[in-house]
Each structure stands twice: as C-alpha cells, then as structure tokens.
Design a protein around this motif. Structure first.
Motif, PDB file in Angstrom:
ATOM      1  N   THR A   1       0.848  -1.105  -0.006  1.00  0.00           N
ATOM      2  CA  THR A   1      -0.037   0.051  -0.210  1.00  0.00           C
ATOM      3  C   THR A   1       0.771   1.233   0.035  1.00  0.00           C
ATOM      4  OG1 THR A   1      -1.749  -1.250   1.214  1.00  0.00           O
ATOM      5  CG2 THR A   1      -1.951   1.217   1.250  1.00  0.00           C
ATOM      6  N   ALA A   2       1.937   1.289   0.721  1.00  0.00           N
ATOM      7  CA  ALA A   2       2.732   2.476   0.926  1.00  0.00           C
ATOM      8  C   ALA A   2       3.663   2.740  -0.348  1.00  0.00           C
ATOM      9  CB  ALA A   2       3.813   1.970   1.928  1.00  0.00           C
ATOM     10  N   ALA A   3       3.730   1.644  -1.302  1.00  0.00           N
ATOM     11  CA  ALA A   3       4.195   1.686  -2.509  1.00  0.00           C
ATOM     12  C   ALA A   3       3.418   2.078  -3.571  1.00  0.00           C
ATOM     13  CB  ALA A   3       5.470   0.531  -2.773  1.00  0.00           C
ATOM     14  N   ASP A   4       2.306   2.021  -3.447  1.00  0.00           N
ATOM     15  CA  ASP A   4       1.188   2.086  -4.387  1.00  0.00           C
ATOM     16  C   ASP A   4       1.123   0.732  -5.176  1.00  0.00           C
ATOM     17  OD1 ASP A   4      -1.275   3.457  -5.228  1.00  0.00           O
ATOM     18  OD2 ASP A   4      -0.068   4.249  -6.851  1.00  0.00           O
ATOM     19  N   GLY A   5       1.149  -0.255  -4.491  1.00  0.00           N
ATOM     20  CA  GLY A   5       1.327  -1.694  -5.102  1.00  0.00           C
ATOM     21  C   GLY A   5       0.363  -2.534  -5.017  1.00  0.00           C
ATOM     22  N   GLY A   6      -0.373  -2.564  -3.723  1.00  0.00           N
ATOM     23  CA  GLY A   6      -1.585  -3.519  -3.489  1.00  0.00           C
ATOM     24  C   GLY A   6      -2.186  -2.846  -2.323  1.00  0.00           C
ATOM     25  N   ARG A   7      -3.346  -3.691  -1.917  1.00  0.00           N
ATOM     26  CA  ARG A   7      -4.084  -3.120  -0.934  1.00  0.00           C
ATOM     27  C   ARG A   7      -4.612  -4.392  -0.269  1.00  0.00           C
ATOM     28  NH1 ARG A   7      -2.928   0.737  -3.774  1.00  0.00           N
ATOM     29  NH2 ARG A   7      -2.709   2.951  -3.242  1.00  0.00           N
ATOM     30  N   ILE A   8      -5.187  -4.237   0.966  1.00  0.00           N
ATOM     31  CA  ILE A   8      -5.888  -5.460   1.481  1.00  0.00           C
ATOM     32  C   ILE A   8      -7.022  -4.878   2.594  1.00  0.00           C
ATOM     33  CG2 ILE A   8      -4.416  -5.777   3.468  1.00  0.00           C
ATOM     34  CD1 ILE A   8      -5.110  -8.864   2.899  1.00  0.00           C
ATOM     35  N   TYR A   9      -8.208  -5.433   2.209  1.00  0.00           N
ATOM     36  CA  TYR A   9      -9.351  -4.890   3.088  1.00  0.00           C
ATOM     37  C   TYR A   9     -10.067  -6.012   3.855  1.00  0.00           C
ATOM     38  CZ  TYR A   9      -8.589  -0.857   0.320  1.00  0.00           C
ATOM     39  OH  TYR A   9      -7.879   0.234  -0.388  1.00  0.00           O
ATOM     40  N   GLY A  10     -10.738  -5.841   5.018  1.00  0.00           N
ATOM     41  CA  GLY A  10     -11.345  -7.170   5.720  1.00  0.00           C
ATOM     42  C   GLY A  10     -12.792  -6.861   5.488  1.00  0.00           C
ATOM     43  N   ILE A  11     -13.565  -7.928   5.673  1.00  0.00           N
ATOM     44  CA  ILE A  11     -15.037  -7.841   5.628  1.00  0.00           C
ATOM     45  C   ILE A  11     -15.526  -8.314   7.097  1.00  0.00           C
ATOM     46  CG2 ILE A  11     -17.302  -8.782   4.764  1.00  0.00           C
ATOM     47  CD1 ILE A  11     -15.835  -9.145   2.058  1.00  0.00           C
ATOM     48  N   ARG A  12     -16.236  -7.589   7.662  1.00  0.00           N
ATOM     49  CA  ARG A  12     -16.922  -7.836   9.142  1.00  0.00           C
ATOM     50  C   ARG A  12     -18.144  -8.124   9.118  1.00  0.00           C
ATOM     51  NH1 ARG A  12     -13.113  -3.839  12.094  1.00  0.00           N
ATOM     52  NH2 ARG A  12     -11.613  -5.202  12.935  1.00  0.00           N
ATOM     53  N   VAL A  13     -18.873  -9.236   9.631  1.00  0.00           N
ATOM     54  CA  VAL A  13     -20.448  -9.236   9.820  1.00  0.00           C
ATOM     55  C   VAL A  13     -20.344  -9.348  11.272  1.00  0.00           C
ATOM     56  CG1 VAL A  13     -22.217 -10.857   9.459  1.00  0.00           C
ATOM     57  CG2 VAL A  13     -20.692 -10.526   7.554  1.00  0.00           C
ATOM     58  N   ASP A  14     -21.476  -8.535  11.747  1.00  0.00           N
ATOM     59  CA  ASP A  14     -21.475  -8.231  13.219  1.00  0.00           C
ATOM     60  C   ASP A  14     -20.463  -8.121  13.970  1.00  0.00           C
ATOM     61  OD1 ASP A  14     -24.403  -8.349  12.961  1.00  0.00           O
ATOM     62  OD2 ASP A  14     -24.405 -10.617  13.090  1.00  0.00           O
ATOM     63  N   GLY A  15     -19.376  -7.502  13.428  1.00  0.00           N
ATOM     64  CA  GLY A  15     -18.297  -7.255  14.111  1.00  0.00           C
ATOM     65  C   GLY A  15     -16.907  -8.016  14.121  1.00  0.00           C
ATOM     66  N   THR A  16     -17.333  -9.309  13.488  1.00  0.00           N
ATOM     67  CA  THR A  16     -16.517 -10.402  13.214  1.00  0.00           C
ATOM     68  C   THR A  16     -15.821 -10.408  11.911  1.00  0.00           C
ATOM     69  OG1 THR A  16     -17.625 -11.651  14.829  1.00  0.00           O
ATOM     70  CG2 THR A  16     -15.909 -12.779  13.537  1.00  0.00           C
ATOM     71  N   LEU A  17     -14.496 -10.535  11.815  1.00  0.00           N
ATOM     72  CA  LEU A  17     -13.688 -10.531  10.564  1.00  0.00           C
ATOM     73  C   LEU A  17     -13.926 -12.037  10.020  1.00  0.00           C
ATOM     74  CD1 LEU A  17     -11.649  -9.578   8.504  1.00  0.00           C
ATOM     75  CD2 LEU A  17     -10.097 -10.648   9.765  1.00  0.00           C
ATOM     76  N   VAL A  18     -14.738 -11.993   8.854  1.00  0.00           N
ATOM     77  CA  VAL A  18     -15.069 -13.385   8.121  1.00  0.00           C
ATOM     78  C   VAL A  18     -14.566 -13.350   6.894  1.00  0.00           C
ATOM     79  CG1 VAL A  18     -17.291 -13.256   9.376  1.00  0.00           C
ATOM     80  CG2 VAL A  18     -17.172 -12.281   7.357  1.00  0.00           C
ATOM     81  N   GLY A  19     -14.026 -12.302   6.167  1.00  0.00           N
ATOM     82  CA  GLY A  19     -13.275 -12.426   4.809  1.00  0.00           C
ATOM     83  C   GLY A  19     -12.682 -11.196   4.376  1.00  0.00           C
ATOM     84  N   GLY A  20     -12.317 -11.129   3.264  1.00  0.00           N
ATOM     85  CA  GLY A  20     -11.768 -10.224   2.667  1.00  0.00           C
ATOM     86  C   GLY A  20     -11.524  -9.877   1.190  1.00  0.00           C
ATOM     87  N   VAL A  21     -11.125  -8.923   0.723  1.00  0.00           N
ATOM     88  CA  VAL A  21     -10.701  -8.636  -0.636  1.00  0.00           C
ATOM     89  C   VAL A  21      -9.442  -7.900  -0.770  1.00  0.00           C
ATOM     90  CG1 VAL A  21     -13.257  -8.776  -1.469  1.00  0.00           C
ATOM     91  CG2 VAL A  21     -12.296  -6.452  -0.615  1.00  0.00           C
ATOM     92  N   LEU A  22      -8.758  -7.831  -2.109  1.00  0.00           N
ATOM     93  CA  LEU A  22      -7.534  -7.059  -2.030  1.00  0.00           C
ATOM     94  C   LEU A  22      -7.172  -6.972  -3.484  1.00  0.00           C
ATOM     95  CD1 LEU A  22      -5.554  -9.689  -3.307  1.00  0.00           C
ATOM     96  CD2 LEU A  22      -5.192 -10.245  -0.931  1.00  0.00           C
ATOM     97  N   PHE A  23      -6.251  -5.872  -3.436  1.00  0.00           N
ATOM     98  CA  PHE A  23      -5.415  -5.748  -4.711  1.00  0.00           C
ATOM     99  C   PHE A  23      -4.357  -6.636  -4.897  1.00  0.00           C
ATOM    100  CE2 PHE A  23      -7.895  -1.769  -4.986  1.00  0.00           C
ATOM    101  CZ  PHE A  23      -8.599  -1.984  -6.439  1.00  0.00           C
ATOM    102  N   ARG A  24      -4.147  -7.707  -5.228  1.00  0.00           N
ATOM    103  CA  ARG A  24      -3.117  -8.615  -5.037  1.00  0.00           C
ATOM    104  C   ARG A  24      -2.003  -7.918  -5.855  1.00  0.00           C
ATOM    105  NH1 ARG A  24       0.305 -12.172  -7.138  1.00  0.00           N
ATOM    106  NH2 ARG A  24      -0.435 -12.317  -9.155  1.00  0.00           N
TER     107      ARG A  24
END
Length: 184
Positions: A61-84
């Motif tokens: 992310t700092a190098a503008d080369g990828g990013r990662i995001y979490g998905i929470r349901v009812d406050g619990t991390l259950v998955g994610g998406v990213l720019f690989r």
C-alpha cells in the motif's frame, strides 16, 4: 479508520498489521474452507505469519502496489478482498477475495469487489482489472461473472497447489466496460 457498509450488519474496512490476532482467528475458523482453493490458508498459520502477511500488504500500500481490506459481519472478521497487484503505471490490477463459509452466499464479496474496482477505475484511472482463480473454484468464477468480467483464457496446469497442478482462469474487465461513476 473508515468502513463502508456492505449490508446492515457487514462492513468493508482496511486490514492492517494491528489486526493480526483477529486475522489469525479468522483464518483458524475458515482454514479448511478457504484453503480448498486459496494458498492464504497455508501461509497464515500463527501470529508471526499473520503479522508478516498483513505487513507485506502495508508495504505494498505504501508503495502504491497493492491493498487489503477485511469484511466484518456483526463485528467479526469473516473474509476479505484485495488488490493482489496494483500497477498504476501500466493501469493494471488484480482483485482477489476469500471468505469464511458462514458469510458465503450473501453477495458480500461481489459488493466489496465492486467498491474496489469502482475506485480503481474512477479514482485511480486504472485501465484493466483482472481476476485469477482455479478452474475448480466455481464460487470465485461466479463472482467474476457477476462483476461483468470476461473469461479470457485458461493457464493449463500453471499452478501447483497442495501437490496438484491447477488450471488458472483469467477473467478481466476494462475501464470502458465498467459502469460510469455516479454523478453527485
């Protein structure tokens, strides 16, 4: 930090190094399901590997080369998406995802990926968003199709995973094929 609502009980948020314990607990809950097609489950096996994986994306992310995001349901991390991958110079990026079985079938990954691709095309001026998935991963391929991506081809037996060579499908959508940004 920010979060974006995906549903009344679900949010998308930046996944960072300080989420390592939560990330590891999520991987432990979903390891078998996630690991059926995605190597992430084999990489994140303890707290150090969870920190290392998230740290790698912090550096991307700092190098503008990828990013990662979490998905929470009812406050619990259950998955994610990213720019690989995210190559602003060439205008190409690759989007990916993973999810615990308890959150599957709700459209959360599709909604989250739409947000990422919208941002890539409309904010960053990217030209092409790709999706790479095992031909055996029918749920992932269905997301690519729902996103309006075109199946471009198959890399036959291109990736060894758990001792078996996998076919990898390449799907993509181009900026001019994506819906325009909503007007304010």
């Amino acid at each position: 930090m920010f979060s974006i609502d995906l549903a009344d009980d679900a949010q998308l948020f930046p996944l960072e190094v300080w989420h390592a314990e939560e990330f590891l607990a999520h991987m432990d809950r979903g390891r078998e399901y996630i690991g059926e097609h995605i190597v992430l489950a084999d990489y994140v096996t303890d707290l150090d590997s969870a920190r290392g994986f998230l740290s790698t994306y912090g550096q991307k992310t700092a190098a503008d080369g990828g990013r990662i995001y979490g998905i929470r349901v009812d406050g619990t991390l259950v998955g994610g998406v990213l720019f690989r991958t995210f190559d602003a110079e060439s205008g190409n990026c690759e989007v990916g995802c993973w999810l615990e079985p308890t959150a599957a079938g709700r459209g959360l990954v599709t909604k989250a990926c739409r947000i990422l691709i919208d941002w890539a095309f409309h904010e960053r001026g990217m030209h092409r968003a790709e999706w790479h998935a095992s031909s055996a991963n029918k749920k992932s391929l269905a997301v690519a199709e729902r996103l309006g991506m075109t199946r471009e081809g198959v890399l036959r037996e291109a990736y060894p995973y758990r001792g078996v060579r996998q076919n990898t499908e390449i799907w993509a959508v181009l900026a001019h094929e994506w819906p325009p940004a909503p007007t304010a």
